[in-house]
Design an enzyme around this catalytic site. Structure first.
Site, PDB file in Angstrom:
ATOM      1  N   ASP A  96       0.859  -1.186   0.000  1.00 29.59           N
ATOM      2  CA  ASP A  96       0.000   0.000   0.000  1.00 29.59           C
ATOM      3  C   ASP A  96       0.895   1.235   0.000  1.00 29.59           C
ATOM      4  O   ASP A  96       1.161   1.852   1.032  1.00 29.59           O
ATOM      5  CB  ASP A  96      -0.921  -0.016   1.222  1.00 29.59           C
ATOM      6  CG  ASP A  96      -2.073   0.954   1.072  1.00 29.59           C
ATOM      7  OD1 ASP A  96      -2.116   1.690   0.058  1.00 29.59           O
ATOM      8  OD2 ASP A  96      -2.946   0.983   1.957  1.00 29.59           O
ATOM      9  N   ALA A  97       1.379   1.565  -1.204  1.00 31.39           N
ATOM     10  CA  ALA A  97       2.348   2.653  -1.376  1.00 31.39           C
ATOM     11  C   ALA A  97       1.737   3.894  -2.014  1.00 31.39           C
ATOM     12  O   ALA A  97       2.287   4.982  -1.908  1.00 31.39           O
ATOM     13  CB  ALA A  97       3.523   2.170  -2.218  1.00 31.39           C
ATOM     14  N   LYS A  98       0.638   3.722  -2.745  1.00 30.26           N
ATOM     15  CA  LYS A  98      -0.077   4.827  -3.407  1.00 30.26           C
ATOM     16  C   LYS A  98       0.870   5.693  -4.228  1.00 30.26           C
ATOM     17  O   LYS A  98       0.838   6.922  -4.157  1.00 30.26           O
ATOM     18  CB  LYS A  98      -0.856   5.669  -2.391  1.00 30.26           C
ATOM     19  CG  LYS A  98      -1.922   4.888  -1.645  1.00 30.26           C
ATOM     20  CD  LYS A  98      -2.700   5.776  -0.698  1.00 30.26           C
ATOM     21  CE  LYS A  98      -3.790   5.005   0.033  1.00 30.26           C
ATOM     22  NZ  LYS A  98      -3.243   4.034   1.008  1.00 30.26           N
ATOM     23  N   ARG A  99       1.690   5.056  -5.037  1.00 36.21           N
ATOM     24  CA  ARG A  99       2.649   5.784  -5.856  1.00 36.21           C
ATOM     25  C   ARG A  99       1.971   6.365  -7.099  1.00 36.21           C
ATOM     26  O   ARG A  99       1.045   5.777  -7.655  1.00 36.21           O
ATOM     27  CB  ARG A  99       3.797   4.867  -6.271  1.00 36.21           C
ATOM     28  CG  ARG A  99       4.656   4.358  -5.113  1.00 36.21           C
ATOM     29  CD  ARG A  99       5.315   5.502  -4.367  1.00 36.21           C
ATOM     30  NE  ARG A  99       6.324   5.015  -3.435  1.00 36.21           N
ATOM     31  CZ  ARG A  99       6.243   5.105  -2.109  1.00 36.21           C
ATOM     32  NH1 ARG A  99       5.174   5.649  -1.560  1.00 36.21           N
ATOM     33  NH2 ARG A  99       7.214   4.656  -1.340  1.00 36.21           N
TER      34      ARG A  99
END
Length: 283
Positions: A96-99
């Protein structure tokens, strides 16, 4: 990496272990409640114990990358160790990095999270499309070529999200993202790369978005997308809420619970029992 596309592997995991994704979120308060220090040793013990409890009974685990990053390079090393341990335990991982970025920077993010051999490679990563969906192209292409997946933020339940995602009414930003994901999975299917019912390009849709799906005219059931639905459990969404919200798209949904499970720690067997109860409630 497995030659089977991510959508097929996720569908198999959901069929075998149910529709629950367990978040691994080492918040300082949770570390303290487990009797652990807010340092790298505590982070490592927390994440590996959570994995031990969850891996046998959930379809996927989802480490919250920011909570590892806050510990610097040693925190990232702990995340690498967690991802390797999850591979060894044969449980899918969603970073869950939301890059989200453009050009060579987006390609570098894709390389970090989706390239074979990268120490940070997960089975899937969350992405933010708000520099334009096509800015994600390097990650979309690398995920498909390596048999991994992405989950694109589509409709989130935080109050601020509506100021961007709802803009445009029946041609909302959120609808544009959903339509782009549908087209991506359809194109992959035409190339023979997306096996089974689920594609490699998923959506993040909050479990507590309420009437927004209907008001914005979002048809998730035709997207071929796995749907990551955070908000189950401690954030208020019940299994009944999820079934009502997603309707015909329910078989695509991977419900995520983090705090609602992690408060049961620090004993791995108690964590496992909590996850089993949550999973069985979704059946």
């Amino acid at each position: 990496m497995s030659s089977e596309p991510f959508g097929g592997r996720l569908a198999a995991a959901m069929g075998e272990r149910g529709q629950l994704c367990a978040g691994i979120d080492p918040h300082p308060g949770l570390l303290a409640s487990w009797g652990l220090a807010d340092d790298v040793d505590g982070l490592r013990a927390f994440s590996l114990t959570a994995l031990e409890g969850f891996a046998p009974v959930v379809a996927a685990v989802k480490p919250q990358v920011a909570l590892f990053e806050r510990h610097g390079s040693a925190g990232i090393a702990a995340l690498e160790e967690l991802l390797a341990a999850a591979r060894a335990a044969d449980v899918l991982t969603i970073a869950d990095a939301k890059r989200g970025d453009i050009g060579s920077t987006m390609a570098a993010y894709a390389d970090a999270w989706l390239r074979d051999g990268s120490p940070l490679a997960a089975d899937a990563v969350t992405l933010s499309p708000y520099l334009g969906f096509e800015s994600l192209r390097p990650a979309l292409e690398l995920a498909e070529s390596t048999g991994r997946g992405v989950f694109v933020l589509g409709l989130t339940s935080n109050p601020e999200g509506a100021s961007v995602q709802h803009v445009g009414g029946d041609r909302s930003v959120a609808k544009g993202i959903v339509d782009a994901v549908r087209a991506e999975n359809a194109a992959a299917a035409d190339r023979g790369r997306a096996e089974g019912a689920l594609g490699h390009t998923g959506l993040v849709v909050g479990a507590t978005v309420g009437e927004a799906l209907g008001l914005l005219g979002l048809d998730l059931g035709t997207t071929g997308a796995p749907i990551l639905a955070p908000g189950f459990g401690a954030q208020g969404a019940t299994a009944e809420d999820l079934r009502s919200l997603f309707g015909s798209a329910w078989p695509q949904v991977l419900a995520t619970s983090s705090r609602g499970l992690l408060v049961a720690g620090p004993d791995a067997s108690v964590l496992r029992a909590a996850a089993e109860r949550a999973r069985d409630g979704l059946a």
